[in-house]
Design a protein around this motif. Structure first.
Motif, PDB file in Angstrom:
ATOM      1  N   UNK A 186       0.828  -1.204   0.000  1.00 39.96           N
ATOM      2  CA  UNK A 186       0.000   0.000   0.000  1.00 39.96           C
ATOM      3  C   UNK A 186       0.861   1.252   0.000  1.00 39.96           C
ATOM      4  N   UNK A 187       0.519   2.212  -0.847  1.00 41.65           N
ATOM      5  CA  UNK A 187       1.011   3.578  -0.713  1.00 41.65           C
ATOM      6  C   UNK A 187      -0.127   4.358  -0.081  1.00 41.65           C
ATOM      7  N   UNK A 188      -0.031   4.561   1.223  1.00 39.23           N
ATOM      8  CA  UNK A 188      -1.150   5.162   1.954  1.00 39.23           C
ATOM      9  C   UNK A 188      -1.062   6.670   2.080  1.00 39.23           C
ATOM     10  N   UNK A 189       0.144   7.210   1.942  1.00 43.26           N
ATOM     11  CA  UNK A 189       0.342   8.661   2.030  1.00 43.26           C
ATOM     12  C   UNK A 189       1.083   9.103   0.775  1.00 43.26           C
ATOM     13  N   UNK A 190       0.563  10.126   0.118  1.00 41.57           N
ATOM     14  CA  UNK A 190       1.135  10.585  -1.155  1.00 41.57           C
ATOM     15  C   UNK A 190       0.954  12.094  -1.232  1.00 41.57           C
ATOM     16  N   UNK A 191       2.054  12.817  -1.366  1.00 39.72           N
ATOM     17  CA  UNK A 191       1.928  14.273  -1.432  1.00 39.72           C
ATOM     18  C   UNK A 191       2.997  14.889  -2.323  1.00 39.72           C
TER      19      UNK A 191
ATOM     20  N   UNK B  61       8.075  14.359  -4.817  1.00 42.33           N
ATOM     21  CA  UNK B  61       6.915  13.593  -4.345  1.00 42.33           C
ATOM     22  C   UNK B  61       7.346  12.778  -3.128  1.00 42.33           C
ATOM     23  N   UNK B  62       6.554  12.863  -2.068  1.00 42.47           N
ATOM     24  CA  UNK B  62       6.780  12.089  -0.855  1.00 42.47           C
ATOM     25  C   UNK B  62       5.674  11.050  -0.737  1.00 42.47           C
ATOM     26  N   UNK B  63       6.036   9.837  -0.361  1.00 43.14           N
ATOM     27  CA  UNK B  63       5.011   8.816  -0.192  1.00 43.14           C
ATOM     28  C   UNK B  63       5.483   7.744   0.787  1.00 43.14           C
ATOM     29  N   UNK B  64       4.517   7.019   1.312  1.00 43.95           N
ATOM     30  CA  UNK B  64       4.806   5.926   2.236  1.00 43.95           C
ATOM     31  C   UNK B  64       4.683   4.598   1.510  1.00 43.95           C
ATOM     32  N   UNK B  65       5.362   3.591   2.043  1.00 43.93           N
ATOM     33  CA  UNK B  65       5.239   2.215   1.555  1.00 43.93           C
ATOM     34  C   UNK B  65       4.935   1.307   2.733  1.00 43.93           C
ATOM     35  N   UNK B  66       3.958   0.450   2.592  1.00 42.30           N
ATOM     36  CA  UNK B  66       3.615  -0.532   3.619  1.00 42.30           C
ATOM     37  C   UNK B  66       3.504  -1.882   2.914  1.00 42.30           C
ATOM     38  N   UNK B  67       4.437  -2.787   3.195  1.00 43.96           N
ATOM     39  CA  UNK B  67       4.507  -4.078   2.508  1.00 43.96           C
ATOM     40  C   UNK B  67       4.422  -5.206   3.529  1.00 43.96           C
ATOM     41  N   UNK B  68       3.510  -6.164   3.314  1.00 42.41           N
ATOM     42  CA  UNK B  68       3.268  -7.219   4.311  1.00 42.41           C
ATOM     43  C   UNK B  68       3.096  -8.580   3.639  1.00 42.41           C
ATOM     44  N   UNK B  69       3.450  -9.634   4.397  1.00 47.36           N
ATOM     45  CA  UNK B  69       3.291 -11.004   3.918  1.00 47.36           C
ATOM     46  C   UNK B  69       3.269 -11.946   5.120  1.00 47.36           C
TER      47      UNK B  69
END
Length: 590
Positions: A440-445, A458-466
């Motif tokens: 998920x890219x949950x924050x994007x600005x 561009x700033x963004x977050x990454x959330x990677x799960x398994x």
């Protein structure tokens, strides 16, 4: 006189069907078919059996069941032809006392809903606490669900029918979920505190060490004291800690969850795992009962990573993983964590003392709202967690060149935002290849962006799960490599700062088995499931055995959202399951 399960189980098929008359509107066939599963071991067992009959009935019979229900404040209410049960429920919700404007609005909504879905709007108007929704809440829910797609709304209508039936069954059996009501009310009290800019909008947001956060801590302290804990205090990172001493022996069971929230979040995420064991301790204290082990309940101060980049700060401090470098992190207003702790009066020098000695503990257990649709879809109130997915989070930055949106040709652009968009599409495809990985890219600005300027940053977050670390690490490697490749191809620069890494946390077999025995003792069918969300149990897993219990959420199990909800009936079952787990442990240690 209230009906009992013994009476129901012993009655003839005809008598039993009569005893259950009036539950499902004009649809006696559901109870009749469910009765073939007798004997019922609990009221929860009976509820699940009837829901299962509906689930297996096929779409035509499900539609017939929904259409057997009257419209809210509709013609049947005006003509006084509702069943006694519906008359009571709609009247209790105040639908018989609508203003002309409210009545007209509900009629318009009824017409629009029927036109779109082909069946009447169904809502359990007595609500999650059983005391009734307000007319405003009913109308707001009506308007919201009118926007649902048909394949989503039909099962939502059925779930509301099952909730209506649950409350009617409670009435027949004289059952009130007293402990569930208590815990539900505690959540409402805690939800009164919210960070100002969100509280003004009627939203719930509690981030680390704000005034609202500190007010929550004080309320938790008071609830624990009132519930009979022997020791209650706030530690050096803001965790609220309550201890109920053992009758003999020195070891403790550790439990709890977090009381901070995401922005514009729900009332139950984390907090359910604090209040459930508090209710159990309250019952022990009221009975004057001590167990052969202590109970330590921790309201973790921070888990969500909303104000600072640090995540699992509260539980991490217990495992000795508080990183002193976090103290220099700054929030959006430039306030460092060190300054926030000093303003809150926390003794920063005592942070190392928060670390627990695992040898003093039997293990860690956590109750949590599911935060997903599974239990809701299979009509079960509780689920046994088999493992918690591993996850990694990053704060990323892509740098290109800001330029005029009108004069820069498409093949000459160094657009930072387009690179992030391309990566988002890749993540969607790459995670889907594993089936159970998620990204998920949950924050994007775009800082300082303008409508007529090609984004240069561009700033963004990454959330990677398994579900396991190897699968998670492969996903992370592919995503970061793709980010680099995209930027090289587009002439951009990128950076990715890792802000959180949590290993997958399989449940300890012995503790999972205890949860299973506790749920079975309630007569609730077992369902085992992994957790896609991260929890404080992931951190405690690093130093001691852990296992979790999930509680069904309403509104299709949505979480990190104001619609996050559960019922006092499901909470009551969670409290009883936790109490049963405590008694199992007591028997093992005597």
């Amino acid at each position: 006189m209230a009906l009992t399960l013994e009476q129901l189980n012993a009655a003839s098929p005809e008598q039993a069907a009569q005893l259950l008359d009036g539950l499902y509107e004009h649809s006696p066939w559901i109870a009749q078919q469910a009765l073939a599963q007798r004997p019922f071991h609990s009221l929860a067992h009976l509820k699940h059996a009837m829901a299962g009959v509906v689930r297996d009935a096929g779409r035509d019979r499900q539609l017939a069941l929904i259409r057997a229900h009257p419209e809210l404040a509709g013609k049947a209410m005006v003509a006084k032809t509702l069943t006694a049960e519906s008359t009571h429920e709609q009247g209790k919700a105040g639908l018989a006392d609508c203003t002309p404007e409210e009545f007209a609005k509900i009629q318009r909504l009824n017409a629009a809903y029927n036109a779109k879905f082909g069946f009447p709007f169904i809502l359990a108007v007595r609500g999650p606490r059983g005391t009734g929704l307000t007319r405003r809440e009913i109308i707001d829910t009506f308007e919201r669900r009118l926007d649902n797609p048909p394949d989503f709304e039909l099962p939502e209508a059925l779930r509301n029918i099952h909730r209506i039936v649950e409350l009617r069954l409670n009435d027949k059996f004289g059952m009130e979920p007293a402990l569930g009501n208590l815990v539900w009310d505690w959540h409402e009290q805690l939800a009164q505190f919210s960070d100002p800019e969100f509280k003004d909008k009627g939203q719930l947001t509690v981030t680390y060490l704000t005034d609202a956060h500190r007010a929550c801590a004080q309320l938790l302290v008071q609830v624990m004291r009132d519930s009979g804990f022997d020791e209650v205090g706030i530690d050096a990172v803001g965790n609220v800690v309550g201890v109920y001493h053992a009758g003999e022996g020195e070891k403790r069971l550790l439990t709890g969850s977090h009381y901070d929230t995401v922005r514009n979040g729900g009332k139950y995420d984390g907090r359910l795992g604090i209040f459930t064991p508090v209710a159990c301790v309250r019952e022990l204290a009221r009975a004057g009962q001590r167990l052969p082990f202590g109970i330590e309940v921790v309201g973790f101060a921070e888990e969500e990573g909303q104000r600072y980049k640090a995540t699992f700060l509260g539980s991490g401090a217990l495992t000795g993983h508080f990183n002193p470098a976090w103290l220099d992190q700054k929030d959006a207003d430039g306030v460092s964590m060190r300054e926030a702790m000093q303003q809150a009066g926390l003794p920063i020098g005592d942070i190392p003392k928060v670390k627990r000695d695992p040898a003093r503990y039997l293990g860690f257990v956590e109750v949590h709202i599911e935060q997903g649709p599974v239990l809701n879809e299979i009509d079960l109130p509780l689920g046994i967690v088999t493992s918690i997915n591993g996850g990694v989070r990053f704060q990323c930055e892509v740098t290109g060149m800001a330029s005029h949106a009108g004069t820069t040709p498409m093949d000459r652009r160094r657009d930072a935002a387009v690179a992030a968009a391309e990566l988002a599409l890749y993540i969607e495809q790459r995670a889907a290849r594993d089936g159970d990985s998620v990204g998920t890219i949950g924050m994007l600005q775009v800082p300082g962006g303008s409508i007529n300027v090609v984004p240069g940053r561009c700033l963004f977050s990454l959330d990677l799960r398994a579900p396991n670390d190897a699968q998670r690490d492969a996903l992370v490697a592919d995503v970061l490599a793709q980010l680099q490749a995209i930027c090289e191809r587009r002439g951009l620069h990128c950076s990715a700062e890792e802000t959180m890494r949590a290993a997958a946390a399989p449940s300890a077999p012995g503790w999972q088995a205890r949860w299973e025995q506790a749920v079975e003792a309630l007569g609730v069918p077992l369902h085992r499931m992994p957790s896609g969300a991260g929890h404080d149990a992931m951190k405690l897993h690093e130093v001691m055995p852990q296992a979790m219990l999930f509680v069904r959420g309403q509104n299709s199990g949505i979480s990190h959202n104001p619609l996050e909800s559960t019922t006092s009936d499901d909470i009551d079952l969670a409290v009883r399951a936790f109490s049963h787990l405590l008694q199992q442990l007591a028997e093992e240690h005597t």
